[in-house]
Design a protein around this motif. Structure first.
Motif, PDB file in Angstrom:
ATOM      1  N   ARG A 183       0.855  -1.185   0.000  1.00 48.41           N
ATOM      2  CA  ARG A 183       0.000   0.000   0.000  1.00 48.41           C
ATOM      3  C   ARG A 183       0.893   1.237   0.000  1.00 48.41           C
ATOM      4  O   ARG A 183       1.867   1.297   0.757  1.00 48.41           O
ATOM      5  CB  ARG A 183      -0.867   0.034   1.261  1.00 48.41           C
ATOM      6  N   GLN A 184       0.507   2.213  -0.798  1.00 47.78           N
ATOM      7  CA  GLN A 184       1.256   3.472  -0.834  1.00 47.78           C
ATOM      8  C   GLN A 184       1.277   4.110   0.562  1.00 47.78           C
ATOM      9  O   GLN A 184       2.289   4.641   1.000  1.00 47.78           O
ATOM     10  CB  GLN A 184       0.563   4.399  -1.831  1.00 47.78           C
ATOM     11  N   SER A 185       0.168   3.974   1.250  1.00 46.09           N
ATOM     12  CA  SER A 185       0.048   4.590   2.583  1.00 46.09           C
ATOM     13  C   SER A 185       0.940   3.901   3.624  1.00 46.09           C
ATOM     14  O   SER A 185       1.135   4.435   4.709  1.00 46.09           O
ATOM     15  CB  SER A 185      -1.410   4.555   3.044  1.00 46.09           C
ATOM     16  N   GLN A 186       1.483   2.713   3.285  1.00 42.18           N
ATOM     17  CA  GLN A 186       2.355   2.017   4.251  1.00 42.18           C
ATOM     18  C   GLN A 186       3.812   1.990   3.801  1.00 42.18           C
ATOM     19  O   GLN A 186       4.649   1.352   4.443  1.00 42.18           O
ATOM     20  CB  GLN A 186       1.851   0.587   4.470  1.00 42.18           C
ATOM     21  N   LEU A 187       4.117   2.681   2.710  1.00 42.93           N
ATOM     22  CA  LEU A 187       5.486   2.658   2.177  1.00 42.93           C
ATOM     23  C   LEU A 187       6.523   3.038   3.232  1.00 42.93           C
ATOM     24  O   LEU A 187       7.530   2.353   3.413  1.00 42.93           O
ATOM     25  CB  LEU A 187       5.602   3.625   0.990  1.00 42.93           C
ATOM     26  N   GLU A 188       6.264   4.145   3.933  1.00 38.23           N
ATOM     27  CA  GLU A 188       7.259   4.643   4.882  1.00 38.23           C
ATOM     28  C   GLU A 188       7.413   3.717   6.087  1.00 38.23           C
ATOM     29  O   GLU A 188       8.520   3.470   6.566  1.00 38.23           O
ATOM     30  CB  GLU A 188       6.928   6.074   5.323  1.00 38.23           C
ATOM     31  N   GLU A 189       6.260   3.192   6.546  1.00 34.51           N
ATOM     32  CA  GLU A 189       6.274   2.272   7.686  1.00 34.51           C
ATOM     33  C   GLU A 189       7.073   1.002   7.335  1.00 34.51           C
ATOM     34  O   GLU A 189       7.920   0.543   8.114  1.00 34.51           O
ATOM     35  CB  GLU A 189       4.820   1.886   7.962  1.00 34.51           C
ATOM     36  N   ILE A 190       6.826   0.464   6.159  1.00 38.71           N
ATOM     37  CA  ILE A 190       7.520  -0.757   5.721  1.00 38.71           C
ATOM     38  C   ILE A 190       9.004  -0.464   5.525  1.00 38.71           C
ATOM     39  O   ILE A 190       9.872  -1.248   5.916  1.00 38.71           O
ATOM     40  CB  ILE A 190       6.851  -1.308   4.435  1.00 38.71           C
ATOM     41  N   ARG A 191       9.281   0.703   4.963  1.00 37.10           N
ATOM     42  CA  ARG A 191      10.676   1.103   4.759  1.00 37.10           C
ATOM     43  C   ARG A 191      11.409   1.161   6.109  1.00 37.10           C
ATOM     44  O   ARG A 191      12.545   0.697   6.235  1.00 37.10           O
ATOM     45  CB  ARG A 191      10.714   2.462   4.058  1.00 37.10           C
ATOM     46  N   THR A 192      10.752   1.721   7.106  1.00 34.53           N
ATOM     47  CA  THR A 192      11.358   1.819   8.441  1.00 34.53           C
ATOM     48  C   THR A 192      11.682   0.436   9.003  1.00 34.53           C
ATOM     49  O   THR A 192      12.762   0.209   9.542  1.00 34.53           O
ATOM     50  CB  THR A 192      10.412   2.589   9.399  1.00 34.53           C
ATOM     51  N   HIS A 193      10.744  -0.511   8.857  1.00 37.93           N
ATOM     52  CA  HIS A 193      11.013  -1.881   9.314  1.00 37.93           C
ATOM     53  C   HIS A 193      12.233  -2.474   8.609  1.00 37.93           C
ATOM     54  O   HIS A 193      13.056  -3.145   9.225  1.00 37.93           O
ATOM     55  CB  HIS A 193       9.808  -2.789   9.022  1.00 37.93           C
ATOM     56  N   LEU A 194      12.328  -2.229   7.305  1.00 44.00           N
ATOM     57  CA  LEU A 194      13.396  -2.842   6.511  1.00 44.00           C
ATOM     58  C   LEU A 194      14.769  -2.251   6.825  1.00 44.00           C
ATOM     59  O   LEU A 194      15.799  -2.839   6.488  1.00 44.00           O
ATOM     60  CB  LEU A 194      13.089  -2.706   5.014  1.00 44.00           C
TER      61      LEU A 194
END
Ligand code: DP6
Length: 326
Positions: free
Chosen positions: A289-300
Motif C-alpha cells: 500500500r502506498q500509505s504504508q510505504l514509509e512504515e515498511i521502509r522503516t522496518h526494513l
C-alpha cells in the motif's frame, strides 16, 4: 525549443519473458505493468545534416556502438516514416537515485520513441508510439502510459502494442530493495532467448499466463492489493523458475535477493500487505500500500541501509518537458 520528452520506467506484475519474433520484438505472452514516478529518462533528439553518424550521449557521456544499437533501430524507423536522411544526436539523462543500478531500457527507449518522433515532426498516437518503443525494447512499449498498462502480444508489428488498463490512482506503491548496482551477467534479451530455446519449464510458464493475467486485471479493478501482490509474486517466481531449467542454467538471484524475500515474508507475518517481484537482475521490488510505504521502509532499515531502499508511487504517461532534470 522544447523537445525534451520524459518517460517513466515500469515494473511488470505479469512478466514479459520470451519472444516469438526476435527482430520485430513480438512477445510470446501479454504482460502487465505499473509505471512508476521514481525513475525516468529525459531525452532530446536533434536531426543534423552535419553529422556523419548517429551519436548517443547518456548523462553527458558519448556512448559506444553497443549502446547505440537499440537506439539506432528506433531512429531508423522514425527516419523511414518521416522521410529524413540526416543522422541524429540523442541526448539522454537517466534519473535514478544515486548508484541504484536501476537504469532501465524501458524508460530510455520510450523517451527516445517520443523524442525522435517529435523531432521528426511525426504526430504519433499512443499506440503508434508504443509500437515504435517496442522495437527498441519490449518493456518500453508499456512506458508510454501512466499507471497500469498491458502489452497485448498481437501477432505482427501492427498488432503488438500496449494499452492503458487503470490509472492506479489508489493505494498502491512499490519499494525497491537495491541489492546490487553491478551490470547483469545475462541480459534480459539473452536470458529470455536462451530460456525459450532450451528450458523444459518454458511451456509450463506460458500455459499458466492467461489465468494470471485475467486474475490480475480483476484484482486491479477491485483495487485489491493482496490479490495483486499474490499474483505478481507467483508470476515472478514462475518466470525465474524457467531460467534454472535452461541450458546452460542461470539465475538472477543473489544471496541478498533471498534475504530480501525473507524480509518480505516476515513483514507479511506481521500483518502487512507486502509482496515481491524481480526482473532480470538481483534487485527486489516490493508491492504494497502506498500509505504504508514509509512504515515498511522503516522496518526494513534493520536489514538494509537507507540508500538501498527507494519508495516509488504510480507514475505518469510519456510527456514533453521544458528541459531535462540534471
Ligand atoms: C524481466 O524489455 O529489457 O523485465 O525486449 O529484449 O529489450 P528486450 O527485453 P526487455 O525485457 C524485460 C524483461 C523483464 C520483464 C518485463 O519487464 O516484463
Amino acid at each position: 525549443m522544447s523537445n525534451w520528452v520524459r518517460a517513466h520506467t515500469n515494473i511488470a506484475l505479469i512478466k514479459y519473458w520470451g519472444k516469438k519474433d526476435e527482430d520485430l520484438i513480438i512477445p510470446m505472452n501479454n504482460s502487465l505493468s505499473l509505471t512508476l514516478d521514481a525513475f525516468y529518462t529525459d531525452t532530446r533528439v536533434t536531426f543534423d545534416d552535419a553529422l556523419t553518424a548517429d551519436e548517443l550521449y547518456l548523462d553527458d557521456m558519448l556512448q559506444d556502438f553497443t549502446a547505440l544499437k537499440k537506439v539506432k533501430t528506433v531512429l531508423d524507423l522514425v527516419r523511414e516514416k518521416a522521410g529524413i536522411r540526416s543522422k541524429a544526436k540523442v541526448e539522454s539523462y537517466n534519473h535514478v537515485p544515486t548508484a541504484a543500478g536501476l537504469a532501465s531500457s524501458a524508460s530510455g527507449l520510450a523517451a527516445l520513441a517520443g523524442a525522435a518522433s517529435l523531432a521528426a515532426g511525426l504526430e504519433l498516437s499512443s499506440v503508434e508510439l508504443s509500437r515504435l518503443a517496442r522495437r527498441g525494447s519490449g518493456s518500453a512499449s508499456r512506458s508510454i502510459y501512466g499507471g497500469f498498462a498491458e502489452w497485448q502480444k498481437g501477432s505482427s508489428d501492427e498488432t503488438s502494442f500496449a494499452v492503458p488498463v487503470d490509472d492506479a490512482d489508489w493505494d498502491i506503491g512499490m519499494l525497491f530493495i537495491v541489492v546490487s548496482d553491478k551490470k547483469k551477467d545475462v541480459s534480459s534479451r539473452e536470458g529470455m532467448s536462451r530460456t525459450v530455446r532450451t528450458s523444459p519449464f518454458y511451456q509450463g510458464w506460458l500455459d499458466s499466463l492467461d489465468e494470471d493475467l485475467n486474475a490480475m486485471k480483476q484484482a486491479i479493478k477491485k483495487q485489491d492489493i493482496d490479490k495483486v501482490g499474490v499474483i505478481a509474486e507467483q508470476n515472478a517466481l514462475k518466470m525465474h523458475a524457467t531460467t534454472l531449467g535452461a541450458k546452460p542454467p542461470f539465475t538472477y538471484w543473489s544471496p541478498d535477493s533471498l534475504k530480501a524475500m525473507d524480509s518480505v515474508r516476515a513483514l507479511r507475518e506481521q500483518g502487512y500487505s507486502v509482496y515481491f517481484t524481480m526482473d532480470a537482475g538481483p534487485n527486489v521490488k516490493l508491492i504494497c500500500r502506498q500509505s504504508q510505504l514509509e512504515e515498511i521502509r522503516t522496518h526494513l532499515l534493520s536489514d538494509f541501509t537507507g540508500s538501498q531502499l527507494i519508495a516509488a508511487r504510480p507514475g505518469p504517461a510519456l510527456h514533453v518537458v521544458t528541459g531535462p532534470e540534471l
